[in-house]
Design a protein around this motif. Structure first.
Motif, PDB file in Angstrom:
ATOM      1  N   PHE A   4       0.883  -1.159   0.000  1.00 37.64           N
ATOM      2  CA  PHE A   4       0.000   0.000   0.000  1.00 37.64           C
ATOM      3  C   PHE A   4       0.923   1.211   0.000  1.00 37.64           C
ATOM      4  CE2 PHE A   4      -2.469   3.253   2.337  1.00 37.64           C
ATOM      5  CZ  PHE A   4      -3.595   3.294   1.533  1.00 37.64           C
ATOM      6  N   GLU A   5       0.801   2.067  -1.005  1.00 38.78           N
ATOM      7  CA  GLU A   5       1.705   3.200  -1.135  1.00 38.78           C
ATOM      8  C   GLU A   5       0.922   4.501  -1.176  1.00 38.78           C
ATOM      9  OE1 GLU A   5       5.599   3.288  -3.481  1.00 38.78           O
ATOM     10  OE2 GLU A   5       4.165   4.177  -4.869  1.00 38.78           O
ATOM     11  N   ILE A   6       1.405   5.460  -0.415  1.00 37.44           N
ATOM     12  CA  ILE A   6       0.800   6.791  -0.360  1.00 37.44           C
ATOM     13  C   ILE A   6       1.829   7.783  -0.888  1.00 37.44           C
ATOM     14  CG2 ILE A   6      -0.193   8.568   1.124  1.00 37.44           C
ATOM     15  CD1 ILE A   6      -0.502   6.271   3.252  1.00 37.44           C
ATOM     16  N   ILE A   7       1.404   8.641  -1.796  1.00 34.55           N
ATOM     17  CA  ILE A   7       2.253   9.747  -2.251  1.00 34.55           C
ATOM     18  C   ILE A   7       1.763  10.992  -1.520  1.00 34.55           C
ATOM     19  CG2 ILE A   7       2.958  11.165  -4.209  1.00 34.55           C
ATOM     20  CD1 ILE A   7       2.598   8.644  -5.952  1.00 34.55           C
ATOM     21  N   VAL A   8       2.671  11.633  -0.825  1.00 32.22           N
ATOM     22  CA  VAL A   8       2.343  12.751   0.059  1.00 32.22           C
ATOM     23  C   VAL A   8       2.755  14.065  -0.586  1.00 32.22           C
ATOM     24  CG1 VAL A   8       2.696  13.703   2.365  1.00 32.22           C
ATOM     25  CG2 VAL A   8       2.808  11.228   2.025  1.00 32.22           C
ATOM     26  N   ASP A   9       1.825  15.004  -0.687  1.00 30.15           N
ATOM     27  CA  ASP A   9       2.142  16.348  -1.161  1.00 30.15           C
ATOM     28  C   ASP A   9       2.510  17.206   0.043  1.00 30.15           C
ATOM     29  OD1 ASP A   9       1.703  16.020  -3.891  1.00 30.15           O
ATOM     30  OD2 ASP A   9      -0.440  16.383  -3.681  1.00 30.15           O
ATOM     31  N   LEU A  10       3.716  17.738   0.043  1.00 29.79           N
ATOM     32  CA  LEU A  10       4.155  18.626   1.122  1.00 29.79           C
ATOM     33  C   LEU A  10       4.121  20.055   0.602  1.00 29.79           C
ATOM     34  CD1 LEU A  10       7.220  16.767   2.659  1.00 29.79           C
ATOM     35  CD2 LEU A  10       4.869  16.806   3.460  1.00 29.79           C
ATOM     36  N   LEU A  11       3.120  20.759   0.990  1.00 33.35           N
ATOM     37  CA  LEU A  11       2.975  22.147   0.549  1.00 33.35           C
ATOM     38  C   LEU A  11       3.576  23.070   1.599  1.00 33.35           C
ATOM     39  CD1 LEU A  11      -0.724  21.907  -0.676  1.00 33.35           C
ATOM     40  CD2 LEU A  11       1.369  21.668  -2.022  1.00 33.35           C
ATOM     41  N   GLY A  12       4.540  23.858   1.192  1.00 33.47           N
ATOM     42  CA  GLY A  12       5.120  24.852   2.088  1.00 33.47           C
ATOM     43  C   GLY A  12       6.181  24.337   3.035  1.00 33.47           C
ATOM     44  N   ALA A  13       6.586  23.085   2.924  1.00 31.68           N
ATOM     45  CA  ALA A  13       7.638  22.566   3.804  1.00 31.68           C
ATOM     46  C   ALA A  13       8.978  23.168   3.402  1.00 31.68           C
ATOM     47  CB  ALA A  13       7.694  21.050   3.727  1.00 31.68           C
ATOM     48  N   SER A  14       9.813  23.417   4.405  1.00 34.77           N
ATOM     49  CA  SER A  14      11.108  24.050   4.154  1.00 34.77           C
ATOM     50  C   SER A  14      12.230  23.116   4.611  1.00 34.77           C
ATOM     51  CB  SER A  14      11.186  25.370   4.918  1.00 34.77           C
ATOM     52  OG  SER A  14      12.448  25.954   4.759  1.00 34.77           O
ATOM     53  N   TYR A  15      13.062  22.667   3.655  1.00 36.72           N
ATOM     54  CA  TYR A  15      14.189  21.791   3.964  1.00 36.72           C
ATOM     55  C   TYR A  15      15.179  21.840   2.811  1.00 36.72           C
ATOM     56  CZ  TYR A  15      11.530  18.739   0.884  1.00 36.72           C
ATOM     57  OH  TYR A  15      10.820  18.235  -0.186  1.00 36.72           O
ATOM     58  N   LYS A  16      16.439  21.565   3.114  1.00 35.01           N
ATOM     59  CA  LYS A  16      17.472  21.475   2.085  1.00 35.01           C
ATOM     60  C   LYS A  16      17.835  20.017   1.807  1.00 35.01           C
ATOM     61  CE  LYS A  16      19.525  25.988   2.894  1.00 35.01           C
ATOM     62  NZ  LYS A  16      20.683  26.732   3.322  1.00 35.01           N
TER      63      LYS A  16
END
Length: 186
Positions: A4-16
């Protein structure tokens, strides 16, 4: 026991660095029909420039499962609503483990015995090569995960220290898919 696979949309996350959990941490909490909780970490998949966050899970009970996603960066943490999915019977027997009846043998999670027949195939794995193994009666093959194909590890000179080489991660997914298509364990 299917993936079972979930693709997650990360809106506005800040990381390098998507591989540093101090910068970005993605995870899910699954709850089985019997109430058992399964915390599962997410991962960054940029093979062929996908730029996707994923969570993969293999449920071991039939019925309605629930899950929530969470993500946190250095500034904040967010949590999703709850989601549900149905798990039905399949032909899969589950994970392979030492037998509870005799620890010198293997069995699947549902108690079905597993007798592995195969070989090491550490370099230049091809679909034809796996088909030859399958046609010879193999149901298992072993692979050197840290050093393979071109002789470099999953953190390569191309990706840099602390970052997974996405080409190598994509290759592992490809090998797992080829194995599953043949009913083989890797």
């Amino acid at each position: 026991y299917e993936k079972f696979e979930i693709i997650v949309d990360l809106l506005g996350a800040s990381y390098k660095n998507p591989y540093d959990p101090d910068e970005i941490d993605v995870r899910a909490r699954f709850i089985s029909p019997s109430g058992k909780e399964w915390p599962i970490f997410g991962f960054y998949d940029n093979f062929h420039f996908r730029k996707e966050w994923k969570v993969r899970f293999s449920p071991n009970e039939t019925g309605t499962w629930w899950y929530k996603l969470s993500a946190g960066d250095s500034l904040a943490t967010a949590e999703s609503d709850s989601f549900a999915f149905q798990v039905t019977e399949s032909d899969y027997h589950g994970w392979i483990k030492a037998s509870e009846k005799n620890p010198y043998y293997f069995e699947y999670d549902d108690g079905t015995s597993f007798y592995g027949v195969g070989a090491y195939y550490p370099w230049q794995v091809t679909e034809d090569g796996l088909t030859r193994l399958e046609n010879s009666g193999a149901n298992l093959w072993a692979y050197w995960n840290s050093f393979y194909d071109d002789g470099t590890i999953i953190e390569s000179m191309n990706s840099g220290l602390g970052k997974y080489d996405q080409k190598k991660c994509g290759r592992i997914d490809q090998l797992l898919d080829w194995s599953a298509e043949r009913g083989m364990k890797m």
